[in-house]
Design an enzyme around this catalytic site. Structure first.
Site, PDB file in Angstrom:
ATOM      1  N   PRO A  55       0.839  -1.201   0.000  1.00 44.59           N
ATOM      2  CA  PRO A  55       0.000   0.000   0.000  1.00 44.59           C
ATOM      3  C   PRO A  55       0.872   1.249   0.000  1.00 44.59           C
ATOM      4  CG  PRO A  55       0.009  -1.013   2.172  1.00 44.59           C
ATOM      5  CD  PRO A  55       0.755  -1.940   1.261  1.00 44.59           C
ATOM      6  N   HIS A  56       0.393   2.288  -0.659  1.00 45.65           N
ATOM      7  CA  HIS A  56       1.179   3.517  -0.728  1.00 45.65           C
ATOM      8  C   HIS A  56       0.268   4.711  -0.942  1.00 45.65           C
ATOM      9  CE1 HIS A  56       0.965   1.623  -4.706  1.00 45.65           C
ATOM     10  NE2 HIS A  56       0.926   2.843  -5.200  1.00 45.65           N
TER      11      HIS A  56
END
Length: 154
Positions: free
Chosen positions: A65-66
């Site tokens: 995730p980012h």
């Protein structure tokens, strides 16, 4: 760029159990707040916004995730090993137990992509993932990650 620029010992955690992807993102927000001074709710909102564009579970039990955030002046990361794998809507439909979250400034451009590529290469290395899955001590997890992509001498 190497992982020691993205992580510090307090940004690496072992999580006994998490009940949902939203709860995982809340945990990540709390860690990035404590380790890097990022506002936890801003981090959570950024992760959820990015995830709404498509899942960041890349397969083989790994999620990346980012988010890009206005409040940052550098790229930072959080790594979590989950004791109990979590359903994540990954591309291969397998649950996730290794999570490497990245947070970058909104205008980071190519540096964000370079950091994401570095993390992706690291997490694709089966020997590194095997070592990570065999440890629950955050200090050992940090050492494995930092040593994995130490600059190589010519």
């Amino acid at each position: 760029m190497d992982l020691s620029k993205l992580l510090n010992p307090s940004s690496v955690r072992f999580i006994g159990q998490t009940t949902s992807k939203k709860r995982l993102f809340q945990d990540i927000g709390e860690v990035v707040a404590a380790a890097h001074g990022v506002n936890a709710s801003v981090a959570l909102e950024g992760l959820q916004e990015r995830e709404s564009m498509g899942p960041t579970g890349v397969g083989h039990g790994i999620a990346l995730p980012h988010a890009r955030l206005h409040s940052l002046d550098r790229i930072v990361g959080v790594f979590m090993r989950l004791e109990k794998p979590l359903e994540y809507d990954s591309v291969d439909r397998l649950p996730v137990d290794l999570v490497f979250a990245l947070f970058a400034p909104k205008d980071s451009g190519v540096d964000h992509l370079k950091a994401l590529a570095l993390v992706s290469r690291t997490m694709r290395d089966e020997s590194i993932c095997t070592k990570l899955r065999a440890n629950s001590d955050p200090a050992k997890l940090y050492a494995i990650l930092i040593e994995s992509r130490a600059p190589q001498a010519a």
